[in-house]
Design a protein around this motif. Structure first.
Motif, mmCIF file in Angstrom:
data_model
loop_
_atom_site.group_PDB
_atom_site.id
_atom_site.type_symbol
_atom_site.label_atom_id
_atom_site.label_comp_id
_atom_site.label_asym_id
_atom_site.label_seq_id
_atom_site.Cartn_x
_atom_site.Cartn_y
_atom_site.Cartn_z
ATOM 1 N N LEU A 162 -24.101 44.343 21.171
ATOM 2 C CA LEU A 162 -23.801 43.241 22.078
ATOM 3 C C LEU A 162 -23.531 41.939 21.331
ATOM 4 N N VAL A 163 -24.230 41.719 20.247
ATOM 5 C CA VAL A 163 -24.018 40.516 19.448
ATOM 6 C C VAL A 163 -22.626 40.522 18.823
ATOM 7 N N THR A 164 -22.167 41.690 18.407
ATOM 8 C CA THR A 164 -20.870 41.764 17.729
ATOM 9 C C THR A 164 -19.688 41.671 18.692
ATOM 10 N N VAL A 165 -19.926 41.802 20.004
ATOM 11 C CA VAL A 165 -18.832 41.702 20.974
ATOM 12 C C VAL A 165 -18.193 40.318 20.907
ATOM 13 N N GLY A 206 -38.563 49.674 19.056
ATOM 14 C CA GLY A 206 -37.941 48.358 18.947
ATOM 15 C C GLY A 206 -36.715 48.363 18.040
ATOM 16 N N LEU A 207 -36.832 49.049 16.917
ATOM 17 C CA LEU A 207 -35.691 49.132 16.000
ATOM 18 C C LEU A 207 -34.544 49.904 16.637
ATOM 19 N N SER A 208 -34.866 50.975 17.346
ATOM 20 C CA SER A 208 -33.825 51.756 18.024
ATOM 21 C C SER A 208 -33.111 50.909 19.072
ATOM 22 N N LEU A 209 -33.880 50.189 19.883
ATOM 23 C CA LEU A 209 -33.253 49.318 20.884
ATOM 24 C C LEU A 209 -32.377 48.255 20.231
ATOM 25 N N PHE A 210 -32.857 47.708 19.137
ATOM 26 C CA PHE A 210 -32.081 46.691 18.434
ATOM 27 C C PHE A 210 -30.761 47.269 17.931
ATOM 28 N N LEU A 211 -30.815 48.423 17.287
ATOM 29 C CA LEU A 211 -29.608 48.997 16.689
ATOM 30 C C LEU A 211 -28.644 49.579 17.718
ATOM 31 N N ILE A 212 -29.161 50.044 18.849
ATOM 32 C CA ILE A 212 -28.310 50.693 19.844
ATOM 33 C C ILE A 212 -27.775 49.712 20.889
ATOM 34 N N ILE A 213 -28.565 48.704 21.250
ATOM 35 C CA ILE A 213 -28.153 47.816 22.343
ATOM 36 C C ILE A 213 -27.860 46.393 21.857
ATOM 37 N N ILE A 214 -28.827 45.778 21.209
ATOM 38 C CA ILE A 214 -28.712 44.348 20.878
ATOM 39 C C ILE A 214 -27.639 44.086 19.829
ATOM 40 N N TRP A 215 -27.647 44.834 18.744
ATOM 41 C CA TRP A 215 -26.676 44.597 17.664
ATOM 42 C C TRP A 215 -25.230 44.767 18.143
ATOM 43 N N TRP A 268 -17.691 38.538 18.442
ATOM 44 C CA TRP A 268 -16.865 38.358 17.256
ATOM 45 C C TRP A 268 -15.415 38.741 17.506
ATOM 46 N N GLY A 269 -15.187 39.501 18.564
ATOM 47 C CA GLY A 269 -13.820 39.919 18.871
ATOM 48 C C GLY A 269 -13.352 41.017 17.926
ATOM 49 N N VAL A 270 -12.042 41.102 17.781
ATOM 50 C CA VAL A 270 -11.459 42.116 16.901
ATOM 51 C C VAL A 270 -11.631 41.656 15.453
ATOM 52 N N PHE A 271 -12.113 42.556 14.616
ATOM 53 C CA PHE A 271 -12.333 42.210 13.210
ATOM 54 C C PHE A 271 -11.005 42.032 12.487
ATOM 55 N N SER A 272 -10.962 41.050 11.610
ATOM 56 C CA SER A 272 -9.823 40.948 10.697
ATOM 57 C C SER A 272 -9.972 42.048 9.650
ATOM 58 N N LYS A 273 -8.933 42.265 8.882
ATOM 59 C CA LYS A 273 -8.989 43.333 7.880
ATOM 60 C C LYS A 273 -10.085 43.060 6.851
ATOM 61 N N SER A 274 -10.227 41.829 6.419
ATOM 62 C CA SER A 274 -11.244 41.504 5.410
ATOM 63 C C SER A 274 -12.660 41.661 5.972
ATOM 64 N N LEU A 275 -12.875 41.219 7.213
ATOM 65 C CA LEU A 275 -14.194 41.356 7.816
ATOM 66 C C LEU A 275 -14.534 42.827 8.041
ATOM 67 N N TYR A 276 -13.543 43.610 8.457
ATOM 68 C CA TYR A 276 -13.780 45.048 8.644
ATOM 69 C C TYR A 276 -14.098 45.718 7.308
ATOM 70 N N THR A 277 -13.422 45.304 6.244
ATOM 71 C CA THR A 277 -13.688 45.864 4.914
ATOM 72 C C THR A 277 -15.129 45.570 4.499
ATOM 73 N N ILE A 278 -15.587 44.348 4.721
ATOM 74 C CA ILE A 278 -16.970 43.996 4.395
ATOM 75 C C ILE A 278 -17.933 44.815 5.248
ATOM 76 N N TRP A 279 -17.652 44.924 6.544
ATOM 77 C CA TRP A 279 -18.508 45.685 7.466
ATOM 78 C C TRP A 279 -18.616 47.144 7.015
ATOM 79 N N ALA A 280 -17.474 47.751 6.698
ATOM 80 C CA ALA A 280 -17.465 49.148 6.267
ATOM 81 C C ALA A 280 -18.177 49.314 4.924
ATOM 82 N N SER A 281 -18.000 48.374 4.010
ATOM 83 C CA SER A 281 -18.657 48.453 2.704
ATOM 84 C C SER A 281 -20.171 48.393 2.842
#
Length: 79
Positions: free
Chosen positions: A15-18, A4-13, A20-33
Motif C-alpha cells: 500500500l505504501v508503494t502505490v 506483524g511482519l507478515s501483515l507488514f510485508l503483505i498489506i502495508i508495504w 510511488w506510481g509507476v517505477f522509472s527504469k532506474s528505480l525498478y533496477t534498484i528495487w530488483a537489485s
C-alpha cells in the motif's frame, strides 16, 4: 512477531508503494537489485546456519566418533 511482519510485508508495504506510481527504469533496477541481494543473503543464511549449529554432530557422524555414546553407556552401566 511473525504475524506483524507478515501483515507488514503483505498489506502495508504494497500500500505504501502505490503512491510511488509507476517505477522509472532506474528505480525498478534498484528495487530488483535489493530484492535479489535480500534473496541471496537469506538463502545463504538458511543453508549455512543449520550447518554451523550442527557442525559437531556432523563431524561425529562423518568420523564415526562414538566416544559420547560409550561415555553415556558407561554412565548407565554404573547406575
Amino acid at each position: 512477531m511473525g504475524v506483524g511482519l507478515s501483515l507488514f510485508l503483505i498489506i502495508i508495504w504494497p500500500l505504501v508503494t502505490v503512491c510511488w506510481g509507476v517505477f522509472s527504469k532506474s528505480l525498478y533496477t534498484i528495487w530488483a537489485s535489493v530484492a535479489f541481494v535480500w534473496g541471496y543473503l537469506a538463502a545463504i543464511i538458511i543453508i549455512l546456519l543449520p550447518i554451523y549449529e550442527s557442525f559437531d554432530t556432523i563431524m561425529n557422524v562423518l568420523t564415526c566418533n562414538t566416544s559420547k555414546k560409550q561415555a553415556a553407556a558407561a554412565e548407565t552401566a554404573k547406575a
